[in-house]
Design an enzyme around this catalytic site. Sequence first.
Site, PDB file in Angstrom:
ATOM      1  N   GLY A  75     -12.267  36.187  -6.359  1.00  0.00           N
ATOM      2  CA  GLY A  75     -11.901  37.200  -5.060  1.00  0.00           C
ATOM      3  C   GLY A  75     -10.559  37.594  -4.917  1.00  0.00           C
ATOM      4  N   PHE A  78      -9.125  40.882  -5.905  1.00  0.00           N
ATOM      5  CA  PHE A  78      -9.430  42.001  -5.237  1.00  0.00           C
ATOM      6  C   PHE A  78      -8.624  42.091  -3.968  1.00  0.00           C
ATOM      7  CE2 PHE A  78     -13.211  40.755  -7.557  1.00  0.00           C
ATOM      8  CZ  PHE A  78     -13.262  42.047  -8.718  1.00  0.00           C
ATOM      9  N   ASP A  80      -8.211  43.807  -1.736  1.00  0.00           N
ATOM     10  CA  ASP A  80      -8.805  44.381  -0.419  1.00  0.00           C
ATOM     11  C   ASP A  80      -9.650  43.320   0.252  1.00  0.00           C
ATOM     12  OD1 ASP A  80     -10.487  44.743  -2.358  1.00  0.00           O
ATOM     13  OD2 ASP A  80     -11.485  46.265  -1.199  1.00  0.00           O
ATOM     14  N   HIS A  81      -9.860  42.172  -0.700  1.00  0.00           N
ATOM     15  CA  HIS A  81     -10.496  41.011  -0.318  1.00  0.00           C
ATOM     16  C   HIS A  81      -9.935  39.744  -0.881  1.00  0.00           C
ATOM     17  CE1 HIS A  81     -13.849  43.083   1.463  1.00  0.00           C
ATOM     18  NE2 HIS A  81     -13.783  43.845   0.296  1.00  0.00           N
ATOM     19  N   PRO A  82      -8.741  39.593  -0.252  1.00  0.00           N
ATOM     20  CA  PRO A  82      -7.923  38.245  -1.126  1.00  0.00           C
ATOM     21  C   PRO A  82      -8.484  36.967  -0.780  1.00  0.00           C
ATOM     22  CG  PRO A  82      -6.615  39.153   0.690  1.00  0.00           C
ATOM     23  CD  PRO A  82      -7.927  40.026   0.507  1.00  0.00           C
TER      24      PRO A  82
END
Length: 178
Positions: A75, A78, A80-82
């Site tokens: 994850g 990404f 935007d979703h670290p």
Amino acid sequence: MRIYFELLLVRLRLRLFVLLRNPPRIRLLRADGVKIDKNCLVHTPYFSVEPYLIEIGDHVAISSGTEFITHDAVGWLFQDHPNMGIFGPIKVGNNTFFGLKCTILPGTTIGSNCVIGAGSVVRGVIADDSVVMGNPAKVIMKTSLLKMMLLNSRNRLETHMFNSEQKKRALLKHFGME
């Protein structure tokens, strides 16, 4: 500096783990939260950073280098979703053998009476009485067929109770290397 010290402690613990006899290894893993039944042999310290998500049945042998992984931190990729992590418990049934350097991925359930071949990467559900090998691991036969093959192998020797010297003599004689 603190992170360096913590990493040093982790590395030290892993090295010390392999020097311990089996009962203290089991106690350490249980203290970390791994659920381990009785009569198990554990030769690996790699039980993920969420060891409380791992359950090992009765009479299970786990060879060195085997790793149980209960999370996937991809994850982070990404932006935007670290902080996203994907998790999955691992469950191993009774009377199962893991060869050297297996990798057990998140969410895996391995049945009873199974053999996991050396170097296998296992994910998903493995049925009872299965022999699995490969990357990705696939069922290649039933455990009963493996037993029949081993019992009829010309290289089958009953050396488990031999000391090192007795075993050496028996092997050298068997292979004509005396």
